[in-house]
Write a protein that holds these residues in place. Structure first.
Motif, mmCIF file in Angstrom:
data_model
loop_
_atom_site.group_PDB
_atom_site.id
_atom_site.type_symbol
_atom_site.label_atom_id
_atom_site.label_comp_id
_atom_site.label_asym_id
_atom_site.label_seq_id
_atom_site.Cartn_x
_atom_site.Cartn_y
_atom_site.Cartn_z
ATOM 1 N N UNK A 26 0.786 -1.192 -0.188
ATOM 2 C CA UNK A 26 -0.153 0.013 -0.100
ATOM 3 C C UNK A 26 1.012 1.438 -0.003
ATOM 4 N N UNK A 27 2.299 0.985 0.303
ATOM 5 C CA UNK A 27 3.048 2.304 0.437
ATOM 6 C C UNK A 27 4.549 2.240 0.094
ATOM 7 N N UNK A 28 5.108 3.071 -0.330
ATOM 8 C CA UNK A 28 6.715 2.904 -0.390
ATOM 9 C C UNK A 28 7.167 2.605 0.981
ATOM 10 N N UNK A 29 8.178 1.622 1.051
ATOM 11 C CA UNK A 29 8.538 1.504 2.531
ATOM 12 C C UNK A 29 9.781 0.314 2.343
ATOM 13 N N UNK A 30 10.067 -0.040 3.863
ATOM 14 C CA UNK A 30 11.428 -0.995 4.118
ATOM 15 C C UNK A 30 10.805 -1.968 4.697
ATOM 16 N N UNK A 31 11.045 -3.327 4.126
ATOM 17 C CA UNK A 31 10.666 -4.463 5.036
ATOM 18 C C UNK A 31 11.285 -4.602 6.310
ATOM 19 N N UNK A 32 10.700 -4.946 7.403
ATOM 20 C CA UNK A 32 11.173 -4.872 8.412
ATOM 21 C C UNK A 32 11.035 -6.190 9.060
ATOM 22 N N UNK A 33 10.184 -7.282 8.492
ATOM 23 C CA UNK A 33 10.221 -8.624 8.942
ATOM 24 C C UNK A 33 9.392 -9.348 7.655
ATOM 25 N N UNK A 34 10.089 -10.543 7.369
ATOM 26 C CA UNK A 34 9.307 -11.379 6.209
ATOM 27 C C UNK A 34 10.339 -11.417 5.027
ATOM 28 N N UNK A 35 9.909 -12.520 4.295
ATOM 29 C CA UNK A 35 10.967 -12.519 3.092
ATOM 30 C C UNK A 35 9.768 -13.193 2.092
ATOM 31 N N UNK A 36 9.743 -12.480 0.817
ATOM 32 C CA UNK A 36 8.899 -12.958 -0.258
ATOM 33 C C UNK A 36 9.306 -12.197 -1.511
ATOM 34 N N UNK A 61 15.213 -4.373 2.701
ATOM 35 C CA UNK A 61 15.260 -4.168 1.144
ATOM 36 C C UNK A 61 13.872 -3.225 1.041
ATOM 37 N N UNK A 62 14.003 -2.370 0.052
ATOM 38 C CA UNK A 62 13.013 -1.264 -0.070
ATOM 39 C C UNK A 62 11.857 -1.931 -1.214
ATOM 40 N N UNK A 63 10.729 -1.602 -0.972
ATOM 41 C CA UNK A 63 9.396 -2.115 -1.604
ATOM 42 C C UNK A 63 8.753 -0.683 -2.249
ATOM 43 N N UNK A 64 8.021 -1.001 -3.193
ATOM 44 C CA UNK A 64 7.208 0.040 -4.156
ATOM 45 C C UNK A 64 5.656 -0.138 -3.587
ATOM 46 N N UNK A 114 7.648 -0.873 6.904
ATOM 47 C CA UNK A 114 7.706 0.368 7.564
ATOM 48 C C UNK A 114 7.532 1.490 6.528
ATOM 49 N N UNK A 115 6.460 2.381 6.449
ATOM 50 C CA UNK A 115 6.160 3.414 5.533
ATOM 51 C C UNK A 115 7.178 4.292 5.505
ATOM 52 N N UNK A 116 7.678 4.527 4.331
ATOM 53 C CA UNK A 116 8.857 5.582 3.957
ATOM 54 C C UNK A 116 8.150 6.896 3.501
ATOM 55 N N UNK A 117 7.163 6.722 2.725
ATOM 56 C CA UNK A 117 6.632 7.986 1.916
ATOM 57 C C UNK A 117 4.913 8.061 2.099
ATOM 58 N N UNK A 122 6.333 6.412 -5.085
ATOM 59 C CA UNK A 122 6.841 6.086 -6.412
ATOM 60 C C UNK A 122 5.926 6.346 -7.617
ATOM 61 N N UNK A 123 4.882 5.539 -7.404
ATOM 62 C CA UNK A 123 3.691 5.944 -8.415
ATOM 63 C C UNK A 123 3.403 7.314 -8.746
ATOM 64 N N UNK A 124 3.013 8.002 -7.780
ATOM 65 C CA UNK A 124 2.776 9.224 -7.597
ATOM 66 C C UNK A 124 3.777 10.272 -8.406
ATOM 67 N N UNK A 125 4.951 10.135 -7.917
ATOM 68 C CA UNK A 125 6.041 10.609 -8.757
ATOM 69 C C UNK A 125 6.383 10.375 -9.906
ATOM 70 N N UNK A 126 6.122 9.068 -10.425
ATOM 71 C CA UNK A 126 6.238 8.756 -11.852
ATOM 72 C C UNK A 126 5.138 9.617 -12.678
ATOM 73 N N UNK A 127 3.995 9.357 -12.017
ATOM 74 C CA UNK A 127 2.823 10.226 -12.788
ATOM 75 C C UNK A 127 3.027 11.681 -13.040
ATOM 76 N N UNK A 128 3.484 12.324 -11.606
ATOM 77 C CA UNK A 128 3.652 13.702 -11.766
ATOM 78 C C UNK A 128 4.677 14.116 -12.872
ATOM 79 N N UNK A 129 6.025 13.284 -12.913
ATOM 80 C CA UNK A 129 6.917 13.753 -13.682
ATOM 81 C C UNK A 129 6.625 13.360 -15.324
ATOM 82 N N UNK A 130 5.683 12.321 -15.493
ATOM 83 C CA UNK A 130 5.082 12.170 -17.016
ATOM 84 C C UNK A 130 4.292 13.464 -17.283
#
Length: 742
Positions: free
Chosen positions: A261-271, A291-294, A307-310, A316-324
């Motif tokens: 649901x949000x840009x963030x960093x994995x704090x537990x789990x592997x997938x 690791x970072x996730x989008x 953990x939510x970073x943004x 990232x998606x919002x930034x992509x659309x804005x830049x486009x």
């Protein structure tokens, strides 16, 4: 009228944002921006084709908002003010911040073409045209009335918009040309052809709107990738909350099969995560804690806590659309030329048509014949296909590239990338994976364990890849680091700090030699390490060497293939690195490209200036020290895993972390420019053919309209081919074996 409520944090409180239905082409965007920009009290006017929005600052003491909206409607557009109040509070699942920071509603579902205003006009005028044709078999008088009705019905909305454009400062609009032609045809007794003219023109506008919807659908679909809700981890357990309300620092759980649901960093789990919606990378990537996730990525298997970073508006998606969207305003040089040309071209068409219609009859020619030819020239001269030829291709290319992880910030950059003769690469984090490992620790006047311990202490707090490698090696060894003071970095030279009463630094050999001469034995050891492709740094106490640390950063798996692909495209490749010459040459020899080493950030700018004189240069990098070079080059390209500074400075970005994306950008640029040249040939070629046949008397009105409507259809269809563009992959080039460790 809906009032604007208090905008969210980070949003300019003076900006108004409208959704403008019907703004379906580049000429529409240009028309809206010109009209609104000419109104007193307006500033920062930006129209977005992708989202069909208009954003501006408005001083309502000089121009009331009602006047702005009335003028937009007069031009044939339907404005609706976007604001937080427009979203009912009972529908939180649909809410989410748009790129302006306002509350976002999901984009309304596109209507079927037959239910749109333009679709209904096409159907109605088509029915009348068919009815008139059928009546012609029974009673020609009724058929004539039917043709007149069909012509007047079709021309009415065009004439109304033409008059509004003239009143607002644009007397020579496309609508004006078609209206004059249709009304003129009826006036000289050619109602059937006038009816066919407006019908074909209406069909052309309808097709243009449908094509516009397809072109923008790929970008708008990104807004639906982020889930509406998230599982928030709290003291009371899991709680479902709107994803738009997540705050930085909170932790969310992502179950198998769910979207992040949000840009963030994995704090537990592997997938394994499918990042293709964001990066275009089709192969799932295994990620684990740290690791970072989008936002929008799909979790394939394990349960993750992130953990939510943004915030949602900054992911990232919002930034992509804005830049486009911002890219739309950065027009290609070809597009700017066509815009300037069309401003003089259309009045010229009207003048030539008037001269053809009036001069020969005044000199003794037949009025009907020459009026007919003049009306035909009005239709042939319509610049719609010409104006559309460039932006339609650019929009399709930007959309196709973004879906495949190639983000280009404007038509100018897209056009330039395909023309560059040299591509310059940074080494660390660009050609290499950016994850160097400590391979050697050599004590000179200190035990090796103390060399590592003190070096790691000095590097604590630095984000440089070499610093992270040294501190990670110390952590693996379980060393306790001393407290440091006065830490600072000297870019490209050293990191310094005070620890255990010593003025320590971790420095490049060149910087160390500038402080005090290095012994021949020490120089020989450094040379051996560097010839093996290692980066050597010295731990210094003042100017006294205490030890050597050697690190090696392996090239990315696709780096050699990427260099080979660029060579096949006729592009020169060179690596610019701050590393010493021997290390740089070892990496460059392995990859098959030129190298310039021992470069400080300022040196890179001078090197890029030299390449600029040789036909243009693109710079590819990922770090803060690359930002000046990215900005200074003809085209700056940032790697997706790079810093925000590099991403914001660059003209293009590789959202995946594949070096082959650079060659893909060159191919996309060249494919786009070929598409544009074909479009211009269609637009100008058809007009030239019909101009000659009209003056020779071989073209009637309904055929003349094909010079514009037909060219528009061809140009649009050709531009839409770019939506199917996909990178071409050549066979991978095997990497040379790495040097044997010392």
């Amino acid at each position: 009228m809906t009032s604007v409520t208090r905008p969210e944090a980070g949003v300019d409180p003076g900006a108004l944002t409208y959704r403008v239905d019907g703004m379906d082409c580049a000429s529409c965007v240009l028309k809206v921006e010109r009209m609104v920009g000419a109104l007193p009290g307006t500033a920062a006017v930006t129209a977005s084709f992708t989202r069909q929005t208009l954003t501006l600052h408005l001083d309502e003491r000089r121009t009331p908002r009602t006047l702005l909206e009335t003028n937009l409607r007069a031009l044939g557009y339907a404005p609706s003010l976007l604001s937080p109040a427009a979203q009912p509070a009972t529908q939180p699942a649909q809410a989410g911040p748009d790129l302006t920071g306002h509350s976002r509603r999901r984009a309304p579902a596109s209507l079927a073409w037959s239910r749109t205003t333009q679709g209904r006009l096409v159907i109605t005028s088509g029915v009348l045209l068919a009815a008139a044709w059928l009546l012609g078999f029974a009673e020609p008088r009724f058929a004539t009335a039917g043709y007149v009705a069909a012509a007047l019905l079709g021309v009415w909305p065009l004439a109304r918009k033409a008059l509004a454009s003239a009143r607002l400062g644009d007397p020579f609009s496309i609508n004006m040309l078609v209206s004059l032609a249709a009304i003129g045809a009826v006036a000289i007794g050619e109602a059937p052809e006038g009816a066919v003219v407006v019908f074909f023109f209406a069909v052309g506008e309808l097709l243009e709107g449908v094509a516009a919807g397809r072109a923008r659908a790929g970008i708008q679909a990104l807004t639906a990738l982020t889930p509406n809700t998230a599982l928030l981890v709290g003291a009371a357990g899991l709680q479902e909350v709107p994803a738009a309300e997540l705050q930085v620092g909170q932790t969310v759980q992502v179950n198998p099969g769910g979207r992040v649901p949000a840009d963030g960093t994995i704090v537990s789990g592997t997938s394994s995560l499918d990042d293709s919606p964001v990066t275009g990378e089709s192969v799932p990537v295994t990620k684990s804690p740290g690791d970072h996730v989008y936002a929008g990525s799909i979790n394939a298997s394990g349960v993750l806590r992130v953990q939510v970073n943004a915030a949602a508006a900054d992911n990232t998606i919002a930034r992509i659309i804005q830049l486009v969207e911002e890219a739309e305003g950065n027009k290609a040089p070809t597009a700017r030329f066509i815009d300037r040309f069309s401003r003089s071209y259309t009045p010229g068409v009207v003048l030539v048509a008037a001269l053809v219609a009036l001069l020969p009859p005044l000199l003794g020619g037949a009025w009907h014949d020459w009026l007919y030819k003049g009306i035909s020239l009005l239709l042939i001269g319509c610049p719609c296909a010409l104006v559309l030829s460039v932006p339609a291709s650019i929009t399709s290319a930007l959309s196709a590239g973004t879906r495949r992880g190639l983000l280009v910030k404007g038509g100018g950059a897209l056009e330039t990338i395909g023309r560059v003769r040299t591509v310059a690469f940074d080494k660390t984090g660009t050609l290499t994976a950016g994850q160097p490992q400590v391979t050697d620790i050599i004590g000179l006047n200190l035990p090796t364990q103390d060399v590592l311990r003190l070096a790691a202490a000095v590097e604590t707090g630095s984000s440089h890849p070499l610093a992270r490698a040294i501190t990670a090696r110390a952590a693996q060894a379980g060393l306790t680091l001393p407290h440091v003071m006065d830490a600072q970095a000297i870019p490209g030279r050293a990191v310094t700090a005070t620890a255990e009463g010593r003025a320590l630094s971790v420095a490049s050999p060149r910087h160390a030699a500038s402080l005090a001469p290095l012994s021949a034995a020490l120089q020989a050891r450094l040379t051996r390490l560097e010839e093996q492709g290692r980066t050597a740094v010295l731990l210094l106490d003042g100017a006294q060497p205490l030890g050597i640390l050697a690190l090696r950063d392996e090239p990315r798996a696709d780096a050699r293939s990427a260099i080979a692909e660029l060579r096949a495209l006729g592009v020169r490749t060179v690596m610019l690195t701050g590393d010493n010459a021997r290390t740089g040459q070892a990496i460059a020899r392995d990859l098959g490209l030129e190298v310039q080493a021992d470069l400080l950030p300022g040196d890179k700018l001078r090197v890029i200036d030299g390449y600029k004189t040789q036909g243009g240069v693109a710079m590819v990098g990922d770090g803060i020290n690359d930002a000046p070079a990215l900005a200074h080059s003809d085209v700056g390209i940032a790697m997706g895993g790079g810093t925000d500074v590099a991403l914001e400075t660059a003209d293009a970005a590789l959202l995946h972390e594949r070096v082959t994306g650079v060659a893909d950008l060159v191919r996309l640029s060249r494919a786009t420019m070929r598409n544009i040249r074909i479009n211009l040939a269609f637009a100008l070629g058809l007009k030239a053919i019909f101009l000659v046949t009209t003056l020779l008397g071989h073209t009637n009105l309904w055929m003349a309209v094909l010079a514009d409507t037909g060219a528009t259809a061809l140009v649009t269809a050709n531009a839409l081919r770019l939506l199917r563009w996909a990178p071409h992959r050549s066979a991978p080039v095997p990497a040379s074996p790495a040097p044997h460790p010392a």
